[in-house]
Design an enzyme around this catalytic site. Structure first.
Site, PDB file in Angstrom:
ATOM      1  N   SER A 126      -2.754  15.859  -1.182  1.00 17.80           N
ATOM      2  CA  SER A 126      -2.513  15.748  -2.622  1.00 17.80           C
ATOM      3  C   SER A 126      -3.263  16.794  -3.425  1.00 17.80           C
ATOM      4  O   SER A 126      -4.364  17.199  -3.071  1.00 17.80           O
ATOM      5  CB  SER A 126      -2.941  14.372  -3.113  1.00 17.80           C
ATOM      6  OG  SER A 126      -2.307  13.377  -2.375  1.00 17.80           O
ATOM      7  N   GLU A 241       1.218   7.845   8.477  1.00 15.80           N
ATOM      8  CA  GLU A 241       0.404   7.276   7.412  1.00 15.80           C
ATOM      9  C   GLU A 241       0.972   5.927   6.993  1.00 15.80           C
ATOM     10  O   GLU A 241       0.278   4.934   6.889  1.00 15.80           O
ATOM     11  CB  GLU A 241       0.376   8.205   6.199  1.00 15.80           C
ATOM     12  CG  GLU A 241      -0.265   7.566   4.967  1.00 15.80           C
ATOM     13  CD  GLU A 241      -0.688   8.579   3.912  1.00 15.80           C
ATOM     14  OE1 GLU A 241      -0.011   9.605   3.772  1.00 15.80           O
ATOM     15  OE2 GLU A 241      -1.692   8.316   3.240  1.00 15.80           O
ATOM     16  N   GLU A 370       6.788   3.056  -5.965  1.00 15.48           N
ATOM     17  CA  GLU A 370       8.068   3.586  -6.434  1.00 15.48           C
ATOM     18  C   GLU A 370       8.628   4.599  -5.443  1.00 15.48           C
ATOM     19  O   GLU A 370       9.830   4.629  -5.186  1.00 15.48           O
ATOM     20  CB  GLU A 370       7.897   4.238  -7.817  1.00 15.48           C
ATOM     21  CG  GLU A 370       7.535   3.248  -8.938  1.00 15.48           C
ATOM     22  CD  GLU A 370       6.121   2.683  -8.836  1.00 15.48           C
ATOM     23  OE1 GLU A 370       5.221   3.423  -8.398  1.00 15.48           O
ATOM     24  OE2 GLU A 370       5.912   1.505  -9.188  1.00 15.48           O
TER      25      GLU A 370
HETATM   26  C1  FAD Z   1      -7.377   5.200  -2.977  1.00 15.80           C
HETATM   27  C2  FAD Z   1      -6.613   6.472  -2.775  1.00 15.80           C
HETATM   28  C3  FAD Z   1      -6.853   7.244  -1.655  1.00 15.80           C
HETATM   29  C4  FAD Z   1      -6.152   8.429  -1.449  1.00 15.80           C
HETATM   30  N1  FAD Z   1      -6.439   9.179  -0.348  1.00 15.80           N
HETATM   31  C5  FAD Z   1      -5.787  10.362  -0.166  1.00 15.80           C
HETATM   32  C6  FAD Z   1      -6.110  11.218   0.933  1.00 15.80           C
HETATM   33  O1  FAD Z   1      -6.985  10.910   1.751  1.00 15.80           O
HETATM   34  N2  FAD Z   1      -5.471  12.391   1.049  1.00 15.80           N
HETATM   35  C7  FAD Z   1      -4.502  12.779   0.176  1.00 15.80           C
HETATM   36  O2  FAD Z   1      -3.930  13.840   0.355  1.00 15.80           O
HETATM   37  N3  FAD Z   1      -4.166  12.001  -0.886  1.00 15.80           N
HETATM   38  C8  FAD Z   1      -4.793  10.808  -1.073  1.00 15.80           C
HETATM   39  N4  FAD Z   1      -4.481  10.014  -2.163  1.00 15.80           N
HETATM   40  C9  FAD Z   1      -3.507  10.515  -3.150  1.00 15.80           C
HETATM   41  C10 FAD Z   1      -2.180   9.782  -3.160  1.00 15.80           C
HETATM   42  O3  FAD Z   1      -1.404  10.127  -2.077  1.00 15.80           O
HETATM   43  C11 FAD Z   1      -1.517  10.096  -4.499  1.00 15.80           C
HETATM   44  O4  FAD Z   1      -2.323   9.584  -5.517  1.00 15.80           O
HETATM   45  C12 FAD Z   1      -0.146   9.495  -4.602  1.00 15.80           C
HETATM   46  O5  FAD Z   1       0.732  10.116  -3.735  1.00 15.80           O
HETATM   47  C13 FAD Z   1       0.404   9.560  -6.030  1.00 15.80           C
HETATM   48  O6  FAD Z   1       0.295  10.835  -6.567  1.00 15.80           O
HETATM   49  P1  FAD Z   1      -0.340  11.072  -8.003  1.00 15.80           P
HETATM   50  O7  FAD Z   1      -1.636  10.429  -8.037  1.00 15.80           O
HETATM   51  O8  FAD Z   1      -0.238  12.503  -8.294  1.00 15.80           O
HETATM   52  O9  FAD Z   1       0.619  10.254  -8.994  1.00 15.80           O
HETATM   53  P2  FAD Z   1       2.024  10.743  -9.537  1.00 15.80           P
HETATM   54  O10 FAD Z   1       2.806  11.293  -8.433  1.00 15.80           O
HETATM   55  O11 FAD Z   1       1.813  11.562 -10.746  1.00 15.80           O
HETATM   56  O12 FAD Z   1       2.681   9.364  -9.945  1.00 15.80           O
HETATM   57  C14 FAD Z   1       2.549   8.800 -11.228  1.00 15.80           C
HETATM   58  C15 FAD Z   1       3.589   7.701 -11.354  1.00 15.80           C
HETATM   59  O13 FAD Z   1       4.897   8.274 -11.314  1.00 15.80           O
HETATM   60  C16 FAD Z   1       5.687   7.613 -10.364  1.00 15.80           C
HETATM   61  N5  FAD Z   1       6.657   8.520  -9.785  1.00 15.80           N
HETATM   62  C17 FAD Z   1       6.472   9.773  -9.314  1.00 15.80           C
HETATM   63  N6  FAD Z   1       7.619  10.262  -8.833  1.00 15.80           N
HETATM   64  C18 FAD Z   1       8.554   9.299  -8.995  1.00 15.80           C
HETATM   65  C19 FAD Z   1       9.946   9.214  -8.673  1.00 15.80           C
HETATM   66  N7  FAD Z   1      10.597  10.214  -8.089  1.00 15.80           N
HETATM   67  N8  FAD Z   1      10.591   8.069  -8.979  1.00 15.80           N
HETATM   68  C20 FAD Z   1       9.938   7.047  -9.572  1.00 15.80           C
HETATM   69  N9  FAD Z   1       8.631   7.077  -9.880  1.00 15.80           N
HETATM   70  C21 FAD Z   1       7.960   8.201  -9.589  1.00 15.80           C
HETATM   71  C22 FAD Z   1       4.685   7.147  -9.333  1.00 15.80           C
HETATM   72  O14 FAD Z   1       5.192   6.083  -8.575  1.00 15.80           O
HETATM   73  C23 FAD Z   1       3.537   6.709 -10.216  1.00 15.80           C
HETATM   74  O15 FAD Z   1       3.782   5.433 -10.702  1.00 15.80           O
HETATM   75  C24 FAD Z   1      -5.175   8.838  -2.389  1.00 15.80           C
HETATM   76  C25 FAD Z   1      -4.933   8.061  -3.509  1.00 15.80           C
HETATM   77  C26 FAD Z   1      -5.642   6.893  -3.721  1.00 15.80           C
HETATM   78  C27 FAD Z   1      -5.353   6.084  -4.944  1.00 15.80           C
END
Ligand code: FAD
Lengths: 403, 378
Positions: A126, A241, A370
């Site tokens: 991410s 994962e 989602e």
């Molecule tokens: C506790 C925790 C541990 C983590 N550990 C890791 C790790 O070890 N390594 C790593 O790489 N990442 C890690 N992550 C990151 C995680 O994979 C991302 O936070 C996650 O994929 C969401 O991305 P974002 O935070 O950018 O949110 P966004 O992608 O910006 O999402 C924001 C909102 O938009 C919604 N959304 C986005 N796209 C769509 C769509 N096409 N249709 C409908 N809704 C949508 C999402 O569901 C969410 O509600 C971790 C996250 C957390 C919370």
């Protein structure tokens, strides 16, 4: 259908149980150790006795066990209170990716130390620009002789601050459409130019990090898959994962909430006698059992060398919201004391409160609810894809929030 | 029918809103929640002297401003939105309602003016470690001496109990049980024999304390043993005020989620353009509007002296709790990883949503009360 162990399975189960009983770390052994040290101690002990990562081939540090044996061992181990969690990403996601894409020499070098717990791995996918939309990542890798030079930033990397290695997806060609310009590597976290900064979570703890890269060198030999094939390799990691996060057991489950309902009262009677409490608990029992039996179906398919069907993709989407609901409900059952978070005063040392604060993360990490629903709709059910506005456009021409 | 706020009420809301925007930005909330006191005496003085907010619910004859419950609820809603860290709910809502409902004219005359001016801060000590909100759960004993009580027992989850200058305590007469023998009394916060412990709460923006009474001398409030109805009325009013506070918090979170969904881009488009997100937001609005209507109606019903108040209070509390919890969880969800961090503000409200939900009884408890009260026609 037959749910009983076969003779061999029963023998294996007994063997596992006997070993666990004789070797479970004692309180005295764990005294004074932090979570990491405790998990490492237990992992090493399993490894030395041939009980670590048992499904992996022997030469990679496992014991070449079958899928069913792995399930049996997991079931038996879960009956003991052993340190867990530290190796989920390394064992569950990085290792399968290495097995699928790394050379045999690399696997012989890295996997046994991963199995023994000597080395911890993390996953750097991410970025601020790309969480759900992983392929929007921007961190650059540029070829320089036999090395690649990395510049940019990853975020939300769980465990980066104590990891020895990490898998990482990088942009190697910004002029290609976004999924095609990516390349996958594994990287030594101690490399010069890597800086990790912890991010504080809503609970106040800090388990994930920002990871900054300034002219970090990674040898081309640490590339997994071809240049430009990073997306495909990343899919291997993501599939694993979702399987390893799965139901997201944790401490708050049917059993612990049931136990809580026996100890707290509603109208001078144990809450467990209250009809509406019983109904909610029954709902969760049904869901939890559904997940468990679904797991049996997947395991059976695996043990026959088949690919599990759609049932394999529902675990996280059922498990994560369920955990959030259960933790929230448990705090309601605790009434006023649900609002108190004091390990010395709170039931189960504040586990319900801690889970209330951890559960929103489970609904986000490893694919949000989602995104999981989209995956089920598009990949499992074959429904038409959302219109992709950025399809086929060179990555560096796609509009972003910042432009 | 005129179920709407008047022009003056709108103006009043704007004044309060502006004050809170200025005095209670998230940075202040974060600063104060780390302190033991949990509030800023300077801001308390300003909201008492410049806006006369503690005077709001106190009748003019007792030194107050004599406004209605609707105005009080407007203040609560705005404080919920800004998550103001101050002993307003404890002093102006819980304690003032208790004194108004239980006290004699003389007692009101002697206690209320100072609370109205904000020069003393009071609270209500009702729940005990069993955490229950019904009168029959009260165990703390008031032993009747000539003209005073001697209190023995404990109170817990007392809002601002560690900083209040004046404690309104719900006790029971020796030997009584159930709904009988319920007695209110007042005692100085620093009276000899009171041991105060600040509790470690999940929601650090609202402080709760445990109070142990080891033979503490207290003044009866109203007729000893006859406090049952006053207690119920006080709890109903408190539930209504809290419901209004909760919808204010829920509104803040919904606004912040929608704002974020309009700027966060994934897959080349703002996430608010995904129907999954739109439907989530539409659901938030539905929950919020239902809860708001219930909270506003219940507040107006207090002023109107509506006989169905108990049912309305429980309905408002259930609706507000459900809405706040759902919106808080979905607000984090819409923010993705950022929403799970300490530095983003959502969690402050996420924790307040839960602490409010269990305060004064959780939604299951209030749903049961809704049914009982509806059946009884109250
Ligand atoms: C506790 C925790 C541990 C983590 N550990 C890791 C790790 O070890 N390594 C790593 O790489 N990442 C890690 N992550 C990151 C995680 O994979 C991302 O936070 C996650 O994929 C969401 O991305 P974002 O935070 O950018 O949110 P966004 O992608 O910006 O999402 C924001 C909102 O938009 C919604 N959304 C986005 N796209 C769509 C769509 N096409 N249709 C409908 N809704 C949508 C999402 O569901 C969410 O509600 C971790 C996250 C957390 C919370």
């Amino acid at each position: 259908m037959d749910f009983n162990d076969s003779t061999e399975e029963a023998t294996f189960r007994q063997e596992a149980r006997d070993w666990l009983k004789a070797n479970e770390p004692t309180e005295a052994e764990l005294e004074g150790l932090d979570g990491i040290e405790a998990a490492k101690l237990w992992q090493k002990r399993k490894y030395d006795a041939g009980w670590a990562c048992i499904r992996w081939p022997k030469e990679h540090g496992g014991r070449g066990a079958s899928a069913i044996e792995q399930v049996i061992f997991g079931q038996e181990e879960s009956k003991f209170d052993t340190p867990e969690g530290l190796f989920t990403i390394g064992h569950g996601m990085c290792a399968p990716t290495m097995m699928a894409w790394a050379t045999e020499e690399q696997n012989k070098r890295y996997l046994p130390k991963l199995a023994s717990g000597e080395e911890i791995w993390c996953q750097m996918f991410s970025e601020t620009a790309g969480g759900s939309d992983l392929a929007a990542l921007r961190t650059r890798a540029e070829k320089d002789g036999d090395d690649w030079i990395i510049n940019g930033q990853k975020i939300w990397t769980s465990g980066a601050h104590y990891s020895d290695y990490g898998v990482i997806v990088l942009r190697t060609d910004p002029t290609a459409p976004k999924h095609q310009g990516l390349t996958y590597f594994f990287i030594d976290m101690k490399s010069p130019g890597i800086e990790t900064k912890p991010i504080k979570q809503i609970s106040g703890g800090a388990n994930f990090n920002e990871v900054y890269f300034t002219d970090v060198r990674v040898p081309d030999a640490h590339r997994l898959g071809a240049v430009g094939q990073g997306w495909q390799v990343a899919i291997t990691t993501l599939m694993n994962e979702r399987a390893s996060i799965g139901g997201g057991g944790g401490g708050v489950n049917f059993k612990s909430v049931f136990k809580l309902a026996q100890t707290v009262n509603i109208d001078d009677e144990p809450a467990i006698k209250d009809k509406s409490v019983r109904r909610r608990l029954a709902d969760w029992y049904i869901q939890e059992s559904g997940l468990k039996f679904t797991g049996y179906r997947s395991m059976t398919a695996l043990s026959r060398g088949e690919i599990p069907g759609p049932e394999n993709s529902i675990g996280k989407l059922v498990g994560a919201p369920k955990q959030q609901d259960m933790a929230s409900f448990a705090l309601d059952l605790l009434e006023s004391s649900g609002a108190i978070w004091d390990p010395e005063l709170s039931q189960e040392a504040g586990m319900f409160q801690a889970t209330y604060m951890a559960s929103p993360g489970i609904r986000i990490a490893g694919g949000t609810d989602e995104i999981m629903a989209n995956i089920i709709a598009e990949r499992v059910l074959g429904m038409p894809q959302d219109i992709r506005v950025d399809k086929g456009i060179p990555f560096n021409e796609i509009p972003t929030s910042n432009s | 029918m005129q179920f709407t706020f008047t022009g003056e009420q709108h103006q009043f809301r704007d004044v309060v809103k502006r004050f809170l925007r200025d005095k209670s930005p998230a940075t202040e909330v974060r600063r104060l929640m780390e302190t033991d006191e949990g509030f800023d005496p300077v801001v308390w003085k300003q909201l008492s002297e410049e806006l006369a907010l503690p005077a709001l619910p106190v009748p003019e004859i007792f030194g107050g401003a004599g406004f209605g419950f609707v105005e009080l609820s407007i203040v609560m809603e705005e404080m919920g939105r800004s998550l103001l860290c101050a002993p307003y709910f404890s002093s102006a809502v819980l304690a003032v309602s208790a004194i108004l409902n239980a006290g004699t004219e003389n007692q009101k005359q002697s206690l209320l003016p100072q609370i109205a001016s904000g020069s003393i801060r009071a609270t209500l000590a009702m729940t005990e470690s069993n955490g229950r909100w019904d009168a029959s759960a009260v165990e703390l004993v008031a032993q009747v001496e000539k003209d005073h009580f001697v209190l023995r027992g404990e109170k817990s989850f007392v809002v601002d109990g560690h900083t209040a200058d004046l404690l309104i305590v719900v006790a029971r007469l020796e030997g009584s049980e159930g709904d009988n023998g319920i007695s209110f009394c007042s005692v100085d916060g620093d009276a000899p024999g009171i041991e105060k412990t600040l509790l470690r709460t999940m929601d650090p923006t609202r402080k709760l304390a445990r109070l142990d009474f080891n033979g503490v001398r207290a003044q009866p409030l109203g007729e000893p043993g006859a406090g049952f109805h006053a207690l119920n009325k006080t709890l109903d009013q408190a539930a209504i005020a809290l419901s209004n506070e909760m919808v204010g918090g829920a509104q803040f979170l919904m606004d912040s989620a929608i704002e974020y969904s309009k700027i966060r881009v994934q897959f080349g488009r703002v996430i608010g353009s995904f129907q999954a997100i739109k439907h989530k937001c539409a659901d938030m609005l539905i929950q919020l509007e239902l809860a708001k209507s219930a909270a506003y109606y219940a507040a107006a019903a207090v002023d109107a002296g509506d006989s169905c108040l108990p049912a309305l209070a429980s309905m408002a509390k259930s609706a507000a709790s459900d809405a706040y919890m759902q919106i808080a969880a979905e607000c984090i969800q819409i923010h993705g990883g950022i929403g799970f961090t300490w530095d983003q503000d959502t969690h402050l409200w996420f924790k307040r949503a839960k602490s409010s939900e269990v305060f004064l009884g959780d939604p299951a408890y209030h749903r049961e009360l809704v049914m009982q009260r509806w059946e009884e026609g109250i």
